[in-house]
Design an enzyme around this catalytic site. Structure first.
Site, PDB file in Angstrom:
ATOM      1  CB  SER A 156      -0.882   0.008   1.260  1.00 23.63           C
ATOM      2  OG  SER A 156      -1.529   1.240   1.445  1.00 23.63           O
ATOM      3  CE1 TYR A 169      -4.444  -1.822   4.837  1.00 25.19           C
ATOM      4  CE2 TYR A 169      -3.360   0.293   4.518  1.00 25.19           C
ATOM      5  CZ  TYR A 169      -3.943  -0.843   3.996  1.00 25.19           C
ATOM      6  OH  TYR A 169      -4.030  -1.004   2.631  1.00 25.19           O
TER       7      TYR A 169
END
Length: 274
Positions: A156, A169
């Protein structure tokens, strides 16, 4: 002739419509690969709500649209199930050439002081440990085959930069950079490449939930206003599309990328330049 004719590819977290996993599976299948569609299949606990996972029926529907595809339920938090997924590819298609660690949790978002130990473990278990188990399982088969292979993790933009309300995350995705750099050193002599793809925001089903959540966090007047502001800070003037990530994965899985390993490739329209 497709780039992946005769290749066998596993894509975790690919059983949900309009997700990155589905786009990656379609791209690989469209270029000739026999794809194994894999997802958790059903909600197991509070960390895997039904609205956020690929159900067995949905997995089957996606696989039915891809020539030569099969399905295999797998909870990537369980190394035994991950090894069974690799074995499924070998047993049904005779080998394993491509493994994409796409399964992830991107929907447990909270202010720092509200994050519980269960929240933290849930995200790390899927996003980081699940990829570790996938790398091990895929590499075991690929080393035994003796013909190399391709492993790609879907990281990401959060692997490069920090974001509020996304502590676990962001930590999990940063962790993938270190994991990939280290594991690639050991896998290189076997002809196995290992890389990350780092997309910026993509409005998948999960992405739509994130739009709603973060529009409120930043005080945007509406989701449309939030997305317009996002587009304005991206040099290419739009958020990512699932196909952007799928194209990058296909490149890294191809012969054209045979000398690329241990990298974390940004697919962000210029938003994340490092």
């Amino acid at each position: 002739m497709g780039r992946f004719d005769g290749k066998v590819a596993v894509v975790t977290g690919s059983g949900r419509r309009k997700g990155l996993g589905e786009a990656i599976a379609r791209k690989l299948a469209g270029e000739g690969a026999h794809v194994v569609i894999s997802d958790i299949g059903a909600s197991k606990d509070a960390a895997t709500p039904g609205a956020m996972i690929g159900a067995t029926k949905e997995m089957a529907a996606i696989a039915a649209e891809l020539p030569g595809a099969s399905t295999c339920v797998c909870d990537v938090r369980d190394p035994a199930q991950v090894r069974a997924l690799a074995a499924h590819a070998v047993q049904t298609r005779g080998g394993l050439d491509i493994w994409v660690n796409n399964a992830g949790i991107g929907y447990i978002m909270k202010p720092l002081m509200e994050v519980t130990p269960d929240d933290w473990r849930a995200v790390i278990d899927v996003n980081l440990s699940g990829c570790f188990y996938g790398i091990q399982a895929a590499a075991e088969v690929m080393i035994a085959q003796g013909r190399g292979g391709r492993i790609v993790n879907i990281a990401s933009q959060a692997a490069k930069s920090g974001f509020p309300h996304a502590q676990a995350y962001t930590a999990s995705k940063h962790g993938l950079v270190g994991l990939t750099r280290s594991a690639a050193i050991e896998l290189g002599p076997h002809g196995i490449t290992l890389n990350n793809v780092c997309p910026n925001h993509v409005t998948t089903g999960l992405g739509a939930w994130q739009n709603e959540y973060f529009a409120k966090v930043v005080g945007a007047a509406s989701v449309d206003d939030y997305l317009k502001a996002m587009a304005n800070r991206i040099p290419m003037r739009r958020p990512g599309l699932p196909e952007d990530t799928a194209d990058a994965v296909a490149f890294l899985c191809s012969d054209e990328a045979k000398y690329i390993t241990a990298e974390s490739l940004n697919v962000s329209g210029g938003e994340e330049p490092h």
